[in-house]
Design a protein around this motif. Structure first.
Motif, mmCIF file in Angstrom:
data_model
loop_
_atom_site.group_PDB
_atom_site.id
_atom_site.type_symbol
_atom_site.label_atom_id
_atom_site.label_comp_id
_atom_site.label_asym_id
_atom_site.label_seq_id
_atom_site.Cartn_x
_atom_site.Cartn_y
_atom_site.Cartn_z
ATOM 1 N N ILE A 193 0.827 -1.267 -0.037
ATOM 2 C CA ILE A 193 -0.215 0.090 -0.066
ATOM 3 C C ILE A 193 1.010 1.139 0.128
ATOM 4 C CG2 ILE A 193 -1.500 1.304 1.448
ATOM 5 C CD1 ILE A 193 -3.055 -0.727 -0.205
ATOM 6 N N LEU A 194 1.820 1.232 0.873
ATOM 7 C CA LEU A 194 2.889 2.486 0.699
ATOM 8 C C LEU A 194 3.313 2.621 -0.700
ATOM 9 C CD1 LEU A 194 4.469 4.401 2.691
ATOM 10 C CD2 LEU A 194 6.228 2.807 2.777
ATOM 11 N N GLN A 195 3.833 1.622 -1.287
ATOM 12 C CA GLN A 195 4.358 1.724 -2.710
ATOM 13 C C GLN A 195 3.414 2.163 -3.465
ATOM 14 O OE1 GLN A 195 7.192 -1.326 -3.881
ATOM 15 N NE2 GLN A 195 8.161 -1.020 -2.116
ATOM 16 N N TYR A 196 1.949 1.666 -3.417
ATOM 17 C CA TYR A 196 1.030 2.052 -4.394
ATOM 18 C C TYR A 196 0.804 3.455 -4.201
ATOM 19 C CZ TYR A 196 -3.776 2.252 -6.108
ATOM 20 O OH TYR A 196 -4.887 2.592 -7.069
ATOM 21 N N ASN A 197 0.710 3.937 -2.865
ATOM 22 C CA ASN A 197 0.067 5.347 -2.609
ATOM 23 C C ASN A 197 1.307 6.342 -3.255
ATOM 24 O OD1 ASN A 197 -2.322 5.031 -1.580
ATOM 25 N ND2 ASN A 197 -1.397 4.669 0.635
ATOM 26 N N LYS A 198 2.593 5.862 -3.214
ATOM 27 C CA LYS A 198 3.538 6.935 -3.723
ATOM 28 C C LYS A 198 3.950 6.604 -5.045
ATOM 29 C CE LYS A 198 5.927 7.259 0.828
ATOM 30 N NZ LYS A 198 7.299 7.316 1.588
ATOM 31 N N ASN A 199 3.127 5.774 -5.900
ATOM 32 C CA ASN A 199 3.329 5.252 -7.117
ATOM 33 C C ASN A 199 4.609 4.637 -7.480
ATOM 34 O OD1 ASN A 199 0.541 6.163 -8.022
ATOM 35 N ND2 ASN A 199 1.345 8.359 -7.645
ATOM 36 N N LEU A 200 4.884 3.981 -6.511
ATOM 37 C CA LEU A 200 6.315 3.257 -6.939
ATOM 38 C C LEU A 200 6.305 1.731 -7.269
ATOM 39 C CD1 LEU A 200 8.221 4.547 -3.569
ATOM 40 C CD2 LEU A 200 8.504 5.298 -6.013
ATOM 41 N N LEU A 201 4.897 1.497 -7.341
ATOM 42 C CA LEU A 201 4.974 -0.112 -7.934
ATOM 43 C C LEU A 201 5.236 0.063 -9.317
ATOM 44 C CD1 LEU A 201 1.525 -1.100 -6.553
ATOM 45 C CD2 LEU A 201 3.785 -1.761 -5.609
ATOM 46 N N PRO A 202 6.016 -1.212 -9.744
ATOM 47 C CA PRO A 202 6.258 -1.337 -11.108
ATOM 48 C C PRO A 202 5.195 -1.251 -12.173
ATOM 49 C CG PRO A 202 7.472 -2.913 -9.874
ATOM 50 C CD PRO A 202 6.537 -2.370 -8.984
ATOM 51 N N LYS A 203 4.981 -0.876 -13.201
ATOM 52 C CA LYS A 203 3.890 -0.789 -14.222
ATOM 53 C C LYS A 203 2.970 -2.125 -14.302
ATOM 54 C CE LYS A 203 2.455 0.388 -18.708
ATOM 55 N NZ LYS A 203 1.125 0.248 -18.636
ATOM 56 N N ARG A 204 3.878 -3.224 -14.462
ATOM 57 C CA ARG A 204 3.196 -4.662 -14.638
ATOM 58 C C ARG A 204 2.464 -4.813 -13.419
ATOM 59 N NH1 ARG A 204 6.374 -7.083 -11.384
ATOM 60 N NH2 ARG A 204 8.715 -7.361 -11.208
ATOM 61 N N ILE A 205 2.818 -4.515 -12.149
ATOM 62 C CA ILE A 205 2.003 -4.781 -11.034
ATOM 63 C C ILE A 205 0.724 -3.698 -11.016
ATOM 64 C CG2 ILE A 205 2.020 -4.844 -8.439
ATOM 65 C CD1 ILE A 205 4.775 -5.874 -8.354
ATOM 66 N N MET A 206 1.254 -2.380 -11.259
ATOM 67 C CA MET A 206 -0.008 -1.299 -11.322
ATOM 68 C C MET A 206 -1.172 -1.996 -12.198
ATOM 69 S SD MET A 206 0.220 0.841 -8.881
ATOM 70 C CE MET A 206 -1.114 2.126 -9.616
ATOM 71 N N ASP A 207 -0.759 -2.409 -13.212
ATOM 72 C CA ASP A 207 -1.715 -2.829 -14.256
ATOM 73 C C ASP A 207 -2.610 -4.041 -13.801
ATOM 74 O OD1 ASP A 207 -0.785 -1.112 -16.119
ATOM 75 O OD2 ASP A 207 0.408 -2.477 -17.369
ATOM 76 N N ARG A 208 -2.316 -4.601 -12.754
ATOM 77 C CA ARG A 208 -3.165 -5.732 -12.121
ATOM 78 C C ARG A 208 -3.914 -5.230 -11.079
ATOM 79 N NH1 ARG A 208 1.863 -8.990 -12.762
ATOM 80 N NH2 ARG A 208 2.485 -8.670 -10.237
ATOM 81 N N CYS A 209 -3.455 -4.033 -10.572
ATOM 82 C CA CYS A 209 -4.214 -3.500 -9.156
ATOM 83 C C CYS A 209 -5.548 -3.119 -9.365
ATOM 84 C CB CYS A 209 -3.232 -2.476 -8.509
ATOM 85 S SG CYS A 209 -1.704 -3.016 -7.768
ATOM 86 N N CYS A 210 -6.260 -3.414 -8.268
ATOM 87 C CA CYS A 210 -7.416 -2.647 -8.289
ATOM 88 C C CYS A 210 -7.468 -0.960 -8.015
ATOM 89 C CB CYS A 210 -8.472 -3.142 -7.141
ATOM 90 S SG CYS A 210 -9.088 -4.625 -7.177
ATOM 91 N N ASP A 211 -8.183 -0.128 -8.441
ATOM 92 C CA ASP A 211 -7.992 1.204 -8.129
ATOM 93 C C ASP A 211 -8.573 1.548 -6.580
ATOM 94 O OD1 ASP A 211 -8.279 3.995 -7.931
ATOM 95 O OD2 ASP A 211 -8.818 4.379 -10.105
ATOM 96 N N PHE A 212 -7.839 1.583 -5.695
ATOM 97 C CA PHE A 212 -7.946 1.542 -4.437
ATOM 98 C C PHE A 212 -8.886 2.815 -3.830
ATOM 99 C CE2 PHE A 212 -4.259 -1.440 -4.079
ATOM 100 C CZ PHE A 212 -4.812 -2.704 -4.073
ATOM 101 N N ARG A 213 -8.161 3.880 -4.402
ATOM 102 C CA ARG A 213 -8.921 5.020 -4.076
ATOM 103 C C ARG A 213 -10.454 5.269 -4.762
ATOM 104 N NH1 ARG A 213 -3.771 6.235 -6.020
ATOM 105 N NH2 ARG A 213 -2.256 6.837 -4.420
ATOM 106 N N LEU A 214 -10.606 4.761 -6.015
ATOM 107 C CA LEU A 214 -11.832 5.009 -6.398
ATOM 108 C C LEU A 214 -12.805 3.789 -5.550
ATOM 109 C CD1 LEU A 214 -13.951 5.631 -8.850
ATOM 110 C CD2 LEU A 214 -12.977 3.720 -9.898
ATOM 111 N N LEU A 215 -12.350 2.715 -5.452
ATOM 112 C CA LEU A 215 -13.113 1.810 -4.808
ATOM 113 C C LEU A 215 -13.439 2.229 -3.262
ATOM 114 C CD1 LEU A 215 -11.586 -1.610 -5.710
ATOM 115 C CD2 LEU A 215 -13.674 -0.376 -6.616
ATOM 116 N N GLU A 216 -12.609 2.901 -2.526
ATOM 117 C CA GLU A 216 -13.061 3.504 -1.205
ATOM 118 C C GLU A 216 -14.139 4.431 -1.481
ATOM 119 O OE1 GLU A 216 -9.324 5.419 0.650
ATOM 120 O OE2 GLU A 216 -8.524 3.256 0.780
#
Length: 165
Positions: free
Chosen positions: A129-152
């Protein structure tokens, strides 16, 4: 800290979230339970979908940020990248509902493992979550992630609407 339990999430809620994010995992007719409570952030509780054991889980990299292998993959994985915020009113505990002995043993073993290694799971989720919130996740992982902010946001809207149903 509370013990982790495995839950089914209401199909209507899953369908609601999928209208906004197609990466939200289907319930698959109540066969894809979620593990919870996995993470709480800003008073929002997240639950992560489990994936039943598959041969590929045995060879997956256990250091991958977006999954947590349950007993080295022998008991499946937790898909951290697909966690969803969920109102408690949409949850039903799995164990009391299982009649099939083999499946019940799997869920008991998954739950026991997850609770034994809860601090490892929580640590991995927090790092993710820390890396997600700081936009530090690799693109290949971001492409597989739910949009946590929108879902909240959508979870909060759902809870408000649920009060008036």
């Amino acid at each position: 800290m509370n013990k982790l339990k495995i839950y089914y999430i209401d199909n209507n809620y899953i369908d609601y979230l999928r209208r906004f994010d197609k990466k939200v995992a289907y319930n698959k007719s109540k066969t894809r339970p979620y593990v919870g409570v996995v993470y709480t952030f800003n008073n929002q509780t997240y639950f992560a979908p489990l994936s039943s054991p598959k041969p590929k889980h045995l060879t997956m990299n256990g250091n991958a940020l977006d999954i947590f292998k349950i007993n080295d993959g022998e008991l499946g994985i937790v898909n951290i990248n697909n966690m969803i915020p969920t109102p408690m009113s949409c949850l039903t505990e799995v164990l009391p509902l299982i009649d099939d002995k083999k499946y019940k043993n799997l869920v008991i073993n998954q739950t026991a493992y997850l609770n034994k290694y809860k601090s490892n799971l929580m640590s991995k989720v927090k790092k993710f979550i820390l890396q997600y919130n700081k936009n530090l996740l690799p693109k290949r992982i971001m492409d597989r992630c739910c949009d946590f902010r929108l879902l909240e946001e959508k979870c909060k809207e759902y809870e408000k609407e649920e009060v008036f149903i």
